[in-house]
Motif scaffolding. Sequence first.
Motif, mmCIF file in Angstrom:
data_model
loop_
_atom_site.group_PDB
_atom_site.id
_atom_site.type_symbol
_atom_site.label_atom_id
_atom_site.label_comp_id
_atom_site.label_asym_id
_atom_site.label_seq_id
_atom_site.Cartn_x
_atom_site.Cartn_y
_atom_site.Cartn_z
ATOM 1 N N ASP A 1 41.517 34.713 40.001
ATOM 2 C CA ASP A 1 40.193 35.582 39.478
ATOM 3 C C ASP A 1 39.008 35.284 40.661
ATOM 4 N N ILE A 2 38.708 33.982 40.926
ATOM 5 C CA ILE A 2 37.539 33.918 41.810
ATOM 6 C C ILE A 2 37.689 34.582 43.342
ATOM 7 N N VAL A 3 38.963 34.306 43.725
ATOM 8 C CA VAL A 3 39.309 34.669 44.940
ATOM 9 C C VAL A 3 39.178 36.362 45.091
ATOM 10 N N LEU A 4 39.831 36.889 44.119
ATOM 11 C CA LEU A 4 39.717 38.402 44.038
ATOM 12 C C LEU A 4 38.285 38.821 43.741
ATOM 13 N N LYS A 5 37.376 38.133 43.028
ATOM 14 C CA LYS A 5 36.172 38.779 42.740
ATOM 15 C C LYS A 5 35.380 38.477 44.062
ATOM 16 N N ASN A 6 35.858 37.469 44.543
ATOM 17 C CA ASN A 6 34.975 37.286 45.924
ATOM 18 C C ASN A 6 35.104 38.424 46.980
ATOM 19 N N SER A 7 36.531 38.780 47.114
ATOM 20 C CA SER A 7 36.690 39.839 48.055
ATOM 21 C C SER A 7 36.373 40.964 47.431
ATOM 22 N N LYS A 8 36.420 41.240 46.213
ATOM 23 C CA LYS A 8 35.963 42.707 45.715
ATOM 24 C C LYS A 8 34.434 42.880 46.116
#
Lengths: 313, 329
Positions: free
Chosen positions: B239-246
């Motif tokens: 979730d964090i990785v995705l949020k960061n990239s988004k």
Amino acid sequence: MKDNIIIKIRELTKKYGDFTAVNNLNLEIYEGEVFGLLGPNGAGKTTTLLMLLGLTEPTKGVAEVNGYDATKETLQVKRIVGYLPDHVGFYEDMTGRENLRFIGQLNGLDHYTIEERIERLLERVKLLDVGDKKVGAYSRGMKQRLGIADILMKEPKIIILDEPTLGLDPEGVKEMLDLIMELSKKDNRTILISSHLLHQIQKICDRVGIFVKGNLLAKGPIETLGEKVFSDEPLTLEIEILPLDDRVKKLLNSINGITDIKIIEGKIIIQSHEEVRKDLVKVLSQNDYEIRYLKQRGRELDDIYSRYFAGKE
Amino acid sequence: MIFTAGILPERSEKMNKSGLWILYKKELADHLHSKRFLIVLFIIAITGLSSIFAAGKGIVEAIGKQESDTFIFLRLFTTSSGSVPSFISFMSFLGPFVGLALGFDSINGERNRGSLSRLMAQPIARDSIINGKFLAGVTIIALMVFVLGIAIGALGIIMTGVPPTFDELFRIFTYLLLTIFYMSFWLALSQLFSILFKQTATSALAVVAVWLFLSIFLGLLINVLADFLYPLSNSSTLDIVLKNSKMKLYLNRISPATLYNEATLTLLNPGVRSLGFISQEQLIGAIPSALPFSQSLMIIWPHFISLIAINMICFTISYIYFMRQEIRA
């Protein structure tokens, strides 16, 4: 013809923040006259002209040019007004002829009219021989004359000139003034000139307005201006009489209206609230004094000049 | 007075139009005669041709050796060869420069020369001055981009001997159109600054500042911000990785350069299927083939619209300021 109002300014005010550039200006300009708006730099002359052309919006008040509201109906105004700014800028890499042609096209003139006017106007401002040279090579005087040709392209009813003689040599000034006179007398156009060079401009103006710090101090034909500007102040007379004895002071004191009498370097300086010259002459001649010199001080254009203009250029 | 009352509105409308047309013609002529235009044209042509030449040579060598012989024509534009960057990265980099060169002094230059007040004293609508200048600038950009595009295409055909397909032609045409919008944005921005600032040097510097900010510092700032809000470590959740990239992706799209680059990539690379994130499950069953032109266009449609929109925003602000500005000699 001269009582037809063509420019009507009512309570025109322009403020930049706290600074009032033009304060409650009321002015009428009549058709066919040459009106000089005179005042030192920073008096608000240019701002007034800009408001007449709709190039800046007034804070308050209205300016009407030929019946059109200068703020709202700018296109109609610009169609009949030719404006020469103080630093007229031509496209320097275009020739004089090309510059004029461009302005003609912007005014919606057809090709034939444009070419005919360019020819006629270049001849009139004596630039016919340099018409095909780039404007970058023109002298200041030539540019200024091209500026006159430029505003005449649209055959304007009203011509507005901002400091038309600034930076010209005496010969250039004379040529410019002659040209302006011709526009007024021969073409019968209304001309509004703004300038701080009072002595140059006064010769050609029918009426002038003295503009200082945003306020119009006085307006009218140039001869009557002094009276208006200094109307609140006591009149000062300078006289020289023979013989100059002590009795004369007593005599003068008996004249109504005189408030102060001083004798400085053989001259008598008299201050009064009203016109006393007639009584003065009468009293002096009845008592066998010979009047050698009599001059009213501080009511002439020179005095206006030295008070408001000198040292501020 | 009675007669003119009815005639005047009609006449003034006609004159408005002619004012715009005459200003447009003059601006166009000015551009074409200016040394500045020659310099811009020279730089664009040199960089464009050199990149195509390098890319073409690489492609010719590669033909037959690799399995991917499709879309050779498009690869002319996207391939970088050794030390020479690709044509599209050159265009993305030079876009701001073209806009800047054509527009940074368009209004304040005239103001400083004193010709603006002379122009404004003529019976023309104020907006036709900025409209005329902008349209002339866009015309110049369009001319340059299309001429260059066609010249490069021709060079490519001569070098590789492979003619473009219709699909490729559409893609190239759309790409050139996109490039025009992108450069027009920088033109509109330069013109806006030339209205806001009195000095030409200031407005030029302001455009350069925006250019540097958008192309370098914005990305850095976004990275810092995203890593601060969603710190990444070995133990980060998906979730964090995705949020960061988004967050990085979306914030980067503030910059028109990002929009342009993404759109270019999608257009000239039919293999690109999405600009967002795709999970493994979503890819299962997908056929590994190229997208048709219409589908590629659909992916970048928002980018297209955004580029047009920022053009219009710049122009609207210019409009608001210029219409009320005091014009002093």
